[in-house]
Design an enzyme around this catalytic site. Structure first.
Site, PDB file in Angstrom:
ATOM      1  N   LEU A 118       0.841  -1.190   0.000  1.00 40.62           N
ATOM      2  CA  LEU A 118       0.000   0.000   0.000  1.00 40.62           C
ATOM      3  C   LEU A 118       0.879   1.244   0.000  1.00 40.62           C
ATOM      4  CD1 LEU A 118      -2.745  -1.099   2.540  1.00 40.62           C
ATOM      5  CD2 LEU A 118      -2.780  -1.245   0.047  1.00 40.62           C
ATOM      6  N   ASP A 142       7.451   9.347   8.986  1.00 38.24           N
ATOM      7  CA  ASP A 142       8.610  10.037   8.403  1.00 38.24           C
ATOM      8  C   ASP A 142       8.429  11.531   8.144  1.00 38.24           C
ATOM      9  OD1 ASP A 142       6.901   9.985   6.223  1.00 38.24           O
ATOM     10  OD2 ASP A 142       8.452   9.359   4.828  1.00 38.24           O
ATOM     11  N   HIS A 146      10.929  10.764   3.582  1.00 36.94           N
ATOM     12  CA  HIS A 146      11.278   9.623   2.721  1.00 36.94           C
ATOM     13  C   HIS A 146      10.135   9.328   1.761  1.00 36.94           C
ATOM     14  CE1 HIS A 146      14.791   8.937   5.206  1.00 36.94           C
ATOM     15  NE2 HIS A 146      14.009   9.050   6.257  1.00 36.94           N
ATOM     16  N   CYS A 150       8.102   3.399   0.042  1.00 38.38           N
ATOM     17  CA  CYS A 150       7.343   2.140  -0.006  1.00 38.38           C
ATOM     18  C   CYS A 150       6.995   1.765  -1.444  1.00 38.38           C
ATOM     19  CB  CYS A 150       6.079   2.258   0.839  1.00 38.38           C
ATOM     20  SG  CYS A 150       6.425   2.495   2.602  1.00 38.38           S
ATOM     21  N   LEU A 164      -4.957   3.376  -1.172  1.00 35.44           N
ATOM     22  CA  LEU A 164      -6.314   3.381  -0.661  1.00 35.44           C
ATOM     23  C   LEU A 164      -7.053   4.541  -1.327  1.00 35.44           C
ATOM     24  CD1 LEU A 164      -5.592   2.741   3.116  1.00 35.44           C
ATOM     25  CD2 LEU A 164      -6.316   1.091   1.387  1.00 35.44           C
TER      26      LEU A 164
END
Length: 172
Positions: A118, A142, A146, A150, A164
């Site tokens: 996600l 963060d 950053h 992910c 989402l």
């Protein structure tokens, strides 16, 4: 005290309520729900200790809510080592919780085809949760230091990713 309870609509004491919840609790292994939620803690070294504590506190809240469900999700915490494990050890008995704790990375623990990372940076909108899929949440507080980490991790590993659809449900 009884008058206060009656005014507030309390029908049982807190300890009685906790005992009832414990008795009604469905273990993950017996749950009909096979949707997995994975907290990926490999970014623990990118956070200050205070932010790591906040991250873990959010996970604890998720765990607490999950264990009260009639069909709890399958929950994992992966890359649980180093600073993250040290921070988690402040929560006595966490290893006995109904949650899968793994020192390994999620990609070494779960089937690659079941993984969906996600990320708000993904163009794919997640409309429904699928049985047998494991939805990964990057364990990272963060403050946008950053951004995209992910999403890049999902691309690097060649796994599915999605965001989402918050913008479809909330006006911002």
């Amino acid at each position: 005290m009884e008058k206060y309870k009656a005014e507030r609509g309390f029908i049982e004491s807190r300890s009685a309520s906790r005992k009832r919840l414990k008795k009604e609790q469905v273990p993950m292994s017996e749950s009909e729900c096979k949707v997995g939620v994975v907290f990926d803690m490999q970014f623990g070294n990118l956070m200050h200790q205070r932010d790591l504590g906040k991250c873990i506190k959010q996970i604890l809240r998720c765990y607490s809510m999950n264990r009260r469900l009639k069909a709890p999700l399958q929950m994992y915490m992966t890359s649980l080592d180093g600073l993250v494990e040290k921070e988690m050890s402040k929560h006595d008995g966490y290893r006995q919780w109904d949650m899968h704790f793994k020192a390994e990375n999620f990609s070494d623990v779960l089937p690659k085809e079941s993984l969906v990372y996600l990320s708000s940076d993904s163009k794919n909108s997640l409309e429904t949760l699928e049985q047998g899929k494991n939805y990964i949440i990057g364990g990272l507080v963060d403050h946008n230091n950053h951004k995209g980490i992910c999403f890049r991790k999902a691309q690097e590993l060649g796994i599915s990713h999605a965001r989402l659809p918050i913008d479809s449900y909330l006006e911002m």
